[in-house]
Design an enzyme around this catalytic site. Structure first.
Site, PDB file in Angstrom:
ATOM      1  CG  PHE A   8      -2.099  -0.819   1.206  1.00 17.84           C
ATOM      2  CD1 PHE A   8      -3.207  -0.460   0.451  1.00 17.84           C
ATOM      3  CD2 PHE A   8      -2.158  -1.980   1.957  1.00 17.84           C
ATOM      4  CE1 PHE A   8      -4.335  -1.257   0.433  1.00 17.84           C
ATOM      5  CE2 PHE A   8      -3.280  -2.784   1.948  1.00 17.84           C
ATOM      6  CZ  PHE A   8      -4.372  -2.418   1.181  1.00 17.84           C
ATOM      7  CG  ASP A   9       0.899   5.867  -1.687  1.00 16.89           C
ATOM      8  OD1 ASP A   9       2.036   6.190  -1.305  1.00 16.89           O
ATOM      9  OD2 ASP A   9      -0.011   6.691  -1.906  1.00 16.89           O
ATOM     10  CB  ALA A  10       1.418   6.044   3.428  1.00 14.38           C
TER      11      ALA A  10
END
Length: 227
Positions: A8-10
């Site tokens: 996941f990107d944040a």
């Protein structure tokens, strides 16, 4: 499940960066005696910051330089007699308090308990660690991979090499990256040869040169893809 590892990107994928940014700008300007500063200069700041982060993705500026240069340009543009380095320090401290989440993030991660979950972000190390550890998702991720500590940033393949080694991954077909940025997350995944999922809740126009494997409007849609 089709995918065993979800990267996941944040920001603007699981974490609401807009709210964190607004929180930090308000409190930083207030700290320096300008309680309306965030309202007065937010638009200009976001334009400058966005441009510099694009430069960072392309390797034209370092993370350390970016965090001060954005305020140097902002204050110069509006003739503000503030010290960019001191303001940056306060801003980052307040930004680290921004644990706001995208709607559905907690529920999604709970439903994905059968997968290995990790964060892969271009953010600033101390800030990102503070935000993630202070959030309801603090115990969810097997690894938090931050560009500043790897020496590479998305879309460079080096950060993915680091992630795969850290997580002990060998089979790219079982890995999916999920993120909101075509130029960073999706292009990075394409460069590395893994499947990509573009989180696009605002229905932004796509780019014919950067084609994600999947596109979703809400986080809950990811469950159908993974399963």
């Amino acid at each position: 499940m089709k995918y065993k590892v979800i990267l996941f990107d944040a920001d603007d994928t699981l974490f609401d960066y807009g709210m964190a940014e607004s929180h930090a700008l308000y409190h930083a300007f207030a700290h320096f005696g300008l309680p309306t500063g965030a309202e007065d200069y937010a638009s200009s700041y976001k334009e400058i910051n966005h441009s510099l982060w694009k430069d960072f993705e392309q390797g034209r500026i370092t993370s350390a330089a970016l965090r001060v240069e954005r305020f140097n340009r902002l204050f110069a543009a509006h003739s503000l007699e503030l010290k960019p380095d001191e303001f940056s320090e306060a801003y980052l401290r307040f930004l680290g308090e921004g644990t706001f989440l995208i709607q559905g993030a907690v529920e999604l991660c709970g439903e994905l308990a059968g997968c290995r979950l990790a964060i892969i972000t271009n953010g600033i190390k101390d800030v990102q660690q503070s935000r993630i550890k202070g959030s309801p998702l603090s115990e969810v991720f097997e690894a938090i991979i931050i560009s500043e500590e790897t020496g590479y940033q998305k879309p460079e393949t080096g950060i993915f090499d680091y992630a795969f080694e850290r997580l002990g991954i060998s089979d790219k077909s079982k890995v999916l990256i999920v993120g909101d940025s075509l130029t960073s997350d999706i292009q990075g995944g394409i460069n590395y040869g893994i499947d990509t999922c573009w989180f696009n809740p605002l229905e932004k126009p796509g780019d014919p040169d950067v084609l994600p494997t999947y596109e979703i409007r809400s986080l809950e849609e990811l469950l159908k893809i993974v399963r």
